[in-house]
Design a protein around this motif. Structure first.
Motif, mmCIF file in Angstrom:
data_model
loop_
_atom_site.group_PDB
_atom_site.id
_atom_site.type_symbol
_atom_site.label_atom_id
_atom_site.label_comp_id
_atom_site.label_asym_id
_atom_site.label_seq_id
_atom_site.Cartn_x
_atom_site.Cartn_y
_atom_site.Cartn_z
ATOM 1 N N LEU A 1 1.350 -1.407 -11.685
ATOM 2 C CA LEU A 1 1.553 -1.981 -10.567
ATOM 3 C C LEU A 1 2.804 -2.703 -10.732
ATOM 4 C CD1 LEU A 1 -2.031 -3.620 -10.150
ATOM 5 C CD2 LEU A 1 -1.052 -2.089 -8.633
ATOM 6 N N ALA B 1 -0.686 2.544 -8.970
ATOM 7 C CA ALA B 1 0.625 2.650 -8.210
ATOM 8 C C ALA B 1 1.359 3.508 -8.715
ATOM 9 C CB ALA B 1 1.370 1.301 -8.783
ATOM 10 N N ALA B 2 2.353 4.222 -7.708
ATOM 11 C CA ALA B 2 3.173 5.265 -7.917
ATOM 12 C C ALA B 2 4.556 4.490 -8.179
ATOM 13 C CB ALA B 2 3.548 6.005 -6.497
ATOM 14 N N THR B 3 5.357 5.202 -8.597
ATOM 15 C CA THR B 3 7.017 4.902 -9.075
ATOM 16 C C THR B 3 7.940 5.144 -7.814
ATOM 17 O OG1 THR B 3 6.399 5.438 -11.474
ATOM 18 C CG2 THR B 3 8.613 5.037 -10.759
ATOM 19 N N TYR C 1 0.787 -1.142 -0.137
ATOM 20 C CA TYR C 1 -0.073 -0.108 0.131
ATOM 21 C C TYR C 1 1.018 1.240 -0.107
ATOM 22 C CZ TYR C 1 -3.284 3.465 1.587
ATOM 23 O OH TYR C 1 -3.910 4.725 1.958
ATOM 24 N N ASP C 2 0.537 2.230 -0.719
ATOM 25 C CA ASP C 2 1.118 3.429 -0.906
ATOM 26 C C ASP C 2 0.314 4.740 -0.070
ATOM 27 O OD1 ASP C 2 2.054 5.803 -1.917
ATOM 28 O OD2 ASP C 2 2.702 5.631 -3.918
ATOM 29 N N ARG D 1 6.508 5.668 3.526
ATOM 30 C CA ARG D 1 5.308 5.592 2.333
ATOM 31 C C ARG D 1 4.830 4.440 1.929
ATOM 32 N NH1 ARG D 1 5.559 9.007 -3.188
ATOM 33 N NH2 ARG D 1 3.726 8.291 -4.247
ATOM 34 N N LEU D 2 5.403 3.300 1.959
ATOM 35 C CA LEU D 2 5.091 2.036 1.495
ATOM 36 C C LEU D 2 4.777 1.052 2.837
ATOM 37 C CD1 LEU D 2 7.192 1.454 -1.965
ATOM 38 C CD2 LEU D 2 4.851 2.459 -1.544
ATOM 39 N N TRP E 1 0.429 -0.190 -4.377
ATOM 40 C CA TRP E 1 1.486 0.140 -5.166
ATOM 41 C C TRP E 1 2.098 -1.048 -5.975
ATOM 42 C CZ3 TRP E 1 6.631 -1.682 -4.393
ATOM 43 C CH2 TRP E 1 7.537 -1.084 -5.185
#
Length: 259
Positions: A83, A255-257, A24-25, A225-226, A32
């Motif tokens: 993802l 998702a984020a990078t 999870y982000d 963050r993650l 994520w």
């Protein structure tokens, strides 16, 4: 170039599958990525599978796990979503990095699964006597766009020495440091130190093994963050579980990078 494991490793005499657990982000408020976790064909736990792996099958098992994870993820991940698929690997089962990546690259190409969406994580609990070999593995993986991660950071053989020898893209703080951190100033101090060092080195930090809201909130406030853990979702056999614990609306995908 070929390697000994490619030609001498015994085929597996058992079958297995995978479960998936979300990462999870907290900044983006969404999933994520997912870690692929080995399971028996009827959903039996990892120990059931790992106890069947003979020493001469170690290389083949490591290779087959990668392929199975990619095949399942290519079917389960929503089309067009960014993802990350996290796959565990055993450094001691990699003989010649380039040769040992062939099956992974072929599977990714066959399933149209981008290598930039794959993260390889190795556990600090597996002792690696030849750090130069590990550095060669990481270097080779990065050539192909893979993200690299250290799992169980803070509880294994090498500790901070791994970060001195090379810098992965991400470290996953071991759950032993996470458990009850909301009531432990000592754990909070150690984790703050890890976050600070990782920040100086440009490494993303993930907290795994989150089981309570209090643990999550303390770590989120510390700048992580993650997140991953049962509080968000337990692994689901051959499917993507939803996250329902976080007190916000969380989509299944997106998702984020890694920065």
């Amino acid at each position: 170039m070929a390697c000994d494991g490619c030609t001498t490793s015994s085929k597996l005499d058992f079958d297995f599958s995978m479960a998936f657990q979300p990462i999870y982000d907290a900044v983006a408020g969404r999933v994520w990525g997912y870690e692929a976790l080995v399971r028996g064909v009827s959903g039996e736990g990892a120990y059931h599978v790992l106890s069947q792996v003979a020493p001469e099958q170690k290389y083949r098992f490591d290779q087959d796990c990668r392929v199975k994870a990619i095949e399942l993820a290519s079917r389960l991940f929503p089309a067009g979503e960014d993802l990350i698929l996290s796959i565990n690997f055993m450094p001691n089962a990699v003989y010649e990095p380039a040769a040992c990546l062939r099956a992974t690259l072929l599977a990714a190409r066959r399933c149209s699964f981008p290598t930039s969406s794959i993260m390889f994580e190795f556990t600090e609990n597996e002792e690696v006597s030849d750090t130069s070999h590990l550095t060669n593995i990481i270097t080779e993986y990065r050539k192909h766009g893979f993200t690299t991660a250290i799992d169980d950071f803070g509880a294994g053989h090498a500790g901070l020495g791994l970060l001195v020898d090379f810098q992965p893209d991400l470290i996953k703080i071991d759950m032993k440091l996470i458990r009850g951190i909301d009531a432990s100033p000592a754990r909070q101090a150690v984790v703050a130190g890890i976050i600070g060092i990782a920040g100086e080195l440009g490494i993303t930090v993930l907290a795994e093994g989150i089981e309570t809201e209090a643990e999550y909130l303390v770590l989120k406030d510390a700048g992580i963050r993650l997140f991953q853990g049962y509080w968000f979702a337990k692994p689901a056999f051959e499917e993507l579980p939803r996250i329902d614990a976080v007190p916000v609306s969380v989509p299944v995908s997106g998702a984020a990078t890694i920065a």
